[in-house]
Each structure stands twice: as C-alpha cells, then as structure tokens.
Scaffold this active site. Structure first.
Site, PDB file in Angstrom:
ATOM      1  N   PHE A   1       0.858  -1.189   0.000  1.00 16.76           N
ATOM      2  CA  PHE A   1       0.000   0.000   0.000  1.00 16.76           C
ATOM      3  C   PHE A   1       0.890   1.234   0.000  1.00 16.76           C
ATOM      4  O   PHE A   1       1.665   1.456   0.931  1.00 16.76           O
ATOM      5  CB  PHE A   1      -0.945   0.065   1.206  1.00 16.76           C
ATOM      6  CG  PHE A   1      -1.858   1.252   1.116  1.00 16.76           C
ATOM      7  CD1 PHE A   1      -3.011   1.209   0.344  1.00 16.76           C
ATOM      8  CD2 PHE A   1      -1.542   2.453   1.740  1.00 16.76           C
ATOM      9  CE1 PHE A   1      -3.842   2.323   0.208  1.00 16.76           C
ATOM     10  CE2 PHE A   1      -2.355   3.578   1.612  1.00 16.76           C
ATOM     11  CZ  PHE A   1      -3.507   3.513   0.849  1.00 16.76           C
TER      12      PHE A   1
ATOM     13  N   ASP B   1       9.163   3.143   2.077  1.00 18.34           N
ATOM     14  CA  ASP B   1       7.970   3.901   2.430  1.00 18.34           C
ATOM     15  C   ASP B   1       7.717   3.675   3.915  1.00 18.34           C
ATOM     16  O   ASP B   1       7.200   2.627   4.312  1.00 18.34           O
ATOM     17  CB  ASP B   1       6.794   3.432   1.565  1.00 18.34           C
ATOM     18  CG  ASP B   1       5.487   4.148   1.920  1.00 18.34           C
ATOM     19  OD1 ASP B   1       5.435   4.814   2.966  1.00 18.34           O
ATOM     20  OD2 ASP B   1       4.515   3.998   1.145  1.00 18.34           O
TER      21      ASP B   1
ATOM     22  N   LYS C   1       2.186  11.083   7.499  1.00 22.56           N
ATOM     23  CA  LYS C   1       1.384  10.780   8.684  1.00 22.56           C
ATOM     24  C   LYS C   1       1.900  11.471   9.961  1.00 22.56           C
ATOM     25  O   LYS C   1       1.693  12.651  10.114  1.00 22.56           O
ATOM     26  CB  LYS C   1       1.251   9.262   8.844  1.00 22.56           C
ATOM     27  CG  LYS C   1       0.430   8.688   7.677  1.00 22.56           C
ATOM     28  CD  LYS C   1      -0.149   7.319   7.915  1.00 22.56           C
ATOM     29  CE  LYS C   1      -1.166   7.014   6.818  1.00 22.56           C
ATOM     30  NZ  LYS C   1      -0.920   5.819   6.054  1.00 22.56           N
TER      31      LYS C   1
END
Ligand code: PLP
Length: 399
Positions: free
Chosen positions: A140, A225, A254
């Site tokens: 993802f 990531d 985030k």
C-alpha cells in the site's frame, strides 16, 4: 444536530468511498476521543499512525496557532522562515543530506518515483523510458493512478486503468524473489518495512538487510515507504533501524505532523536528490510555513517524549500479552512496537463494533485483521484498559 442527522447528511451529500464506524467524533485529547453524545473512547487506530503524538498535543496546537497568526502560505515562489528550519531538523534526525516537502503520503511516493526514475536515466544510464521499479505484492503506497496501478489489491485498482507502465511486482518478504527480479533497467526497489494496510505483515529478520545488500551490489536504489512505520511507531525512529541498514530514499508522512496538518517528505542524499532541478517538480502547498512549523513541533515531541523508546517497551510487552490470549477466534498476533495486528479466523468488523461499544476504537484491515495502533503517548493504564476489553470481547464470544 444529532450524530444520526450528521451521518445522514454525509450519506446524502458525500461520495461513498469509505464505510466508517458510525461514531461522530468532536473532540480529542491525547489517546482519548469524544463523540457528539459525550461518550469517551480510547483511540487505538490513531488515524493509521498519523497521531503518534496523540490528539491535539498542546505543543503542536501552539505551533499551529502561532504560525497561523503570522503566515500560512507563500508558495515556493518565495521563501519562508519555517521551511529551512524544518529541512535542517528532519535531515539531522534522519541522517539524510536533503529533504523535499510535500503534503500527502501518496504525493511523496509519487515524488520518490519521479526522483528514482530521473536517477536511473542520468546516473545508472538506463535507456529512455525503460526504467523499472520493483514493488511488492500486497503493498500500500497510496491512491493515485500510478500507485494503484502497481497495487495487487483488486478493489484499489479495478476500473481505474489504464495504468502507468514501469512497475513490476514481486512477492513480499521473499528476498530471493526480489533479488532475482533486479535487472540493469531496475532503477529502484520500493517497499514498506512492515506492510500496514496489507494486514501488519512483518517480514522475517534479515529481509531488509538482504534487499539492501542486493541493491548496493546492483547499483539499484532502495526506497523505503515509512509513512506508517516511521517516526517511532515500531519502537525505533525508523523501522529500518531494527535491521541496521539505511535506504537511499526515505518517505515519511502521517505522524510527521502529528495529525495536525498534512505534511510528507522525501529524504535522500545529495547525489540522488540533486536530480531535481528547478521547475521539474513542485506543489503549491508543499513546504508551506504552517505545515513546517507544526512538523517541527511534532518532531520535537517525538524526541523530547522519547516516543520510540517508550513504544519499544510498552509495545513489546503488549504483543507478548496478546499472544497469551486464549481465544479460538485468534489466528495470529504479530507486529513491532505499537503496530500490532490481531488476525482472526473470521471477519473482524463485528468485533471492532463491539469494542467501540465498550469505548475502544479499532478498525479492521484486510477484513480479518484488527489493527491495534494507538498513539505512542499511550500509558500503561490505558493499555490495561484496552487489554481488558480486547480479551473480554475476543474470549466472551466463545460458545
Ligand atoms: C497511509 C500510507 C500512504 C498514503 O498516505 P496518504 O497521506 O493517505 O496519501 C502511503 N504509504 C503507506 C505505507 C501508508 O501507510
């Protein structure tokens, strides 16, 4: 308006791209959130790890308000007072020479893709338009067309093609398969040190090390990531610290702004980052003073409150405790730090709903996995509260 009315309004006017639990939150403080009726919940999702510092951290709030009163946006057509200080701070914290600020996580992933492609052509000497990026199954990395094009999840991709070429998928957590797939046209390997959305999939020890070595040996860039795993979540500042390696390109988002404002960043040494020349990449909001001021405070909090160290202690103990759960529903408990997956043998959603009734907010991922990822400022007492309800809900359903 009541919660029910707001819910109906959203159903009526909003795109139906989410299926949230029907709880309307109005206030948050630390690990607690409150719904419109005043009911209190322990947030055990923390906006997919964007809220490592907890809700409305006073330091972040002060930074936001103070900067908002001064200047919110200059665009990168002009300089601002916050960006250089943010760049210095994130570079010193991560050990990379250069940073590039964006907003959402997906934008930072797109930025990294452009960066490594440019490097592939200019430095590695790949023929024009032949650069390839290896990605992993079950990944993802966000929701843009290029990114969902290399997803292996049908619901993320189906009906959204045609997709960008230049990506090839190999099985996750299988170093041999990945290494065998590297060719002279491979500019980079892009992966998550732990797959979060994919169901908290933790690769075996040594995986990242083997991949990093193969990348070095073949002059291929390793792009990690760490949008979800970074900034203390797994008990180290970055998840790759567990393996003693260093990627060539690091992507953060985030928790980089503690949930207060969207800020993401791509980090690399100058030899890679200098591929971007003026005019080749940008964003109107990327690097704005408001986001940078908030991020600086968010990074201060991570360090001052020793959130990574706390997480290593509290999270490690909590995982061990969860492993003692005697429930025939539980198939597996896995994770690192406070990024924890409880895999059930049945769909997890009804259990998330039951937990919500008891004041614990969790969300299922990949249908059968309860993701347990509270803010890193969580206390031992709050973890006990979570444990009590998790164990009751998962064991009470024994017939
Ligand atoms: C959340 C996430 C993204 C996407 O971030 P957005 O801010 O939602 O675009 C990318 N990669 C990983 C690993 C993520 O967890």
């Amino acid at each position: 308006m009541t919660g029910k009315e707001l819910q109906e309004l959203e159903q009526r006017y909003g795109a139906q791209n989410y299926q949230p639990l029907d709880i309307v939150l109005v206030r948050g403080e630390g690990c607690w959130v409150y719904d419109i009726e005043g009911k209190r919940y322990l947030d055990c999702l923390s906006a997919y790890s964007a809220l490592n510092q907890g809700h409305v951290h006073p330091k972040l709030l002060a930074a936001l308000v103070e900067q908002a009163q001064q200047l919110s946006l200059t665009s990168r057509a002009f300089r601002n007072q916050q960006l250089p200080l943010f760049y210095e701070q994130i570079c010193k914290l991560s050990g990379f020479e250069k940073a590039l600020a964006m907003n959402s996580g997906a934008e930072a992933v797109e930025t990294a893709i452009k960066l490594v492609r440019k490097w592939g052509y200019r430095v590695k000497g790949i023929a024009e338009d032949q650069a390839e990026i290896l990605v992993c199954s079950n990944n993802f990395h966000g929701r843009t067309v290029a990114i969902v094009g290399f997803s292996t999840e049908p619901s993320y991709r189906h009906g959204f093609g045609p997709f960008a070429p230049g990506f090839r998928s190999v099985p996750y957590a299988d170093a041999d398969a990945l290494i065998a797939a590297i060719t002279p046209n491979t500019a980079a390997v892009l992966l998550e040190p732990i797959q979060g959305e994919g169901g908290i999939i933790v690769p075996p020890d040594g995986y990242l090390r083997a991949v990093a070595e193969a990348c070095r040996a073949t002059n291929t860039l390793l792009v990690l990531d760490e949008i979800q795993t970074g900034l203390g979540r797994t008990g180290r500042m970055f998840a790759y610290d567990h393996e003693g390696i260093r990627p060539d390109v690091l992507i953060l988002g985030k928790a980089l702004s503690g949930g207060m404002y969207p800020v993401s960043v791509v980090l690399a040494d100058a030899a890679v980052m200098d591929m971007f020349r003026p005019g080749e990449h940008g964003s109107t909001f990327g690097g704005n003073p408001l986001g940078c001021a908030v991020s600086r405070a968010a990074l201060d909090v991570l360090v001052e409150e020793r959130l990574a160290e706390r997480t290593a202690e509290l999270g490690g103990a909590f995982i061990e405790r969860l492993k003692t759960l005697e429930s025939s529903l539980v198939k597996d408990v896995r994770g690192k730090g406070l990024l924890i997956g409880i895999e059930l043998k049945v769909p997890a959603r009804p259990y998330c709903e039951r937990l919500a009734e008891r004041g614990i907010l969790c969300k299922e991922t990949h249908s059968t996995v309860i993701r347990f990822a509270p803010p890193l400022v969580i206390t031992e007492e709050q973890l006990d509260f979570a444990w009590q309800h998790l164990s009751e809900v998962l064991c009470a359903s024994e017939k």
